[in-house]
Design a protein around this motif. Structure first.
Motif, PDB file in Angstrom:
ATOM      1  N   GLN A 241     -17.717   9.996 -17.458  1.00 22.64           N
ATOM      2  CA  GLN A 241     -17.314  10.581 -16.189  1.00 22.64           C
ATOM      3  C   GLN A 241     -17.584   9.504 -15.146  1.00 22.64           C
ATOM      4  N   GLU A 242     -16.617   8.606 -14.991  1.00 23.38           N
ATOM      5  CA  GLU A 242     -16.758   7.336 -14.277  1.00 23.38           C
ATOM      6  C   GLU A 242     -17.841   6.508 -14.980  1.00 23.38           C
ATOM      7  N   GLY A 243     -17.735   6.490 -16.310  1.00 14.06           N
ATOM      8  CA  GLY A 243     -18.756   5.871 -17.156  1.00 14.06           C
ATOM      9  C   GLY A 243     -18.527   4.394 -17.417  1.00 14.06           C
ATOM     10  N   ASP A 244     -19.640   3.678 -17.464  1.00 10.49           N
ATOM     11  CA  ASP A 244     -19.665   2.266 -17.839  1.00 10.49           C
ATOM     12  C   ASP A 244     -20.640   2.120 -18.992  1.00 10.49           C
ATOM     13  N   ASN A 245     -20.288   1.327 -20.003  1.00 12.58           N
ATOM     14  CA  ASN A 245     -21.225   1.089 -21.091  1.00 12.58           C
ATOM     15  C   ASN A 245     -20.771  -0.081 -21.951  1.00 12.58           C
ATOM     16  N   ILE A 246     -21.662  -0.502 -22.825  1.00 14.59           N
ATOM     17  CA  ILE A 246     -21.343  -1.487 -23.855  1.00 14.59           C
ATOM     18  C   ILE A 246     -21.906  -0.949 -25.157  1.00 14.59           C
ATOM     19  N   ILE A 247     -21.050  -0.898 -26.199  1.00 10.72           N
ATOM     20  CA  ILE A 247     -21.504  -0.474 -27.518  1.00 10.72           C
ATOM     21  C   ILE A 247     -21.332  -1.618 -28.511  1.00 10.72           C
ATOM     22  N   ARG A 248     -22.118  -1.576 -29.567  1.00  6.92           N
ATOM     23  CA  ARG A 248     -22.003  -2.554 -30.648  1.00  6.92           C
ATOM     24  C   ARG A 248     -21.700  -1.806 -31.930  1.00  6.92           C
TER      25      ARG A 248
END
Length: 168
Positions: free
Chosen positions: A132-139
């Motif tokens: 919800q207006e999200g920012d992230n980094i996944i591996r």
């Protein structure tokens, strides 16, 4: 929110430059000449000059800033990213997933670890999160040739960057 795990201190992320982006396909180049081919089942992709609000990401992750093309997505659908050779621990950065009135669920084909959790992301399982207006980094953990994810809802746009931990 900063998740405390061994990935938080990593500063060896290598991002791919997306050289050619159409509505349904994209290609990019990264470290050691490794390439990525991305498809989107419904179209909706275009090129974006760096990650949306790249300054919101911690500097140690070196996410693409203006001057490095990434994918901009507007439509729900299935993504597939395939690397030209198997890579260890590919990473995906997302910026501006959904908005407060339009949550977007992202389902990943393989379990992931959270590298960084910015604002607006709810972690549902090791293969699903909601923005919800999200920012992230996944591996994506392990050695990977292709990874798929489903972007559950169309929206104004989000930006997506593909990369991996240093392959040297």
């Amino acid at each position: 929110i900063l998740i405390s795990n061994s990935l938080c201190g990593t500063n060896t992320l290598q991002w791919m430059t997306m050289n050619n982006v159409t509505a349904t396909t994209a290609s990019g180049t990264g470290q050691n000449g490794i390439t990525v081919a991305v498809t989107h089942s419904a179209g909706g992709m275009s090129s974006n000059d760096g990650m949306y609000q790249s300054q919101d990401f911690p500097s140690q992750y070196n996410v693409p800033t203006p001057g490095t093309p990434v994918i901009r997505n507007t439509l729900a659908g299935d993504f597939q990213a395939c690397f030209s050779q198997p890579v260890v621990n590919p990473v995906v950065a997302f910026a501006s997933i959904g908005n407060p009135s339009t949550p977007v669920v992202v389902t990943v084909s393989q379990p992931y670890s959270i590298v960084w959790s910015g604002t607006g992301t709810t972690w549902t399982s090791s293969t699903q999160f909601t923005g919800q207006e999200g920012d992230n980094i996944i591996r994506i953990d392990g050695t990977v040739s292709c990874v798929n994810f489903n972007y559950g809802t169309s929206e104004t746009y989000a930006t997506v960057a593909f990369g991996f931990e240093n392959q040297n």
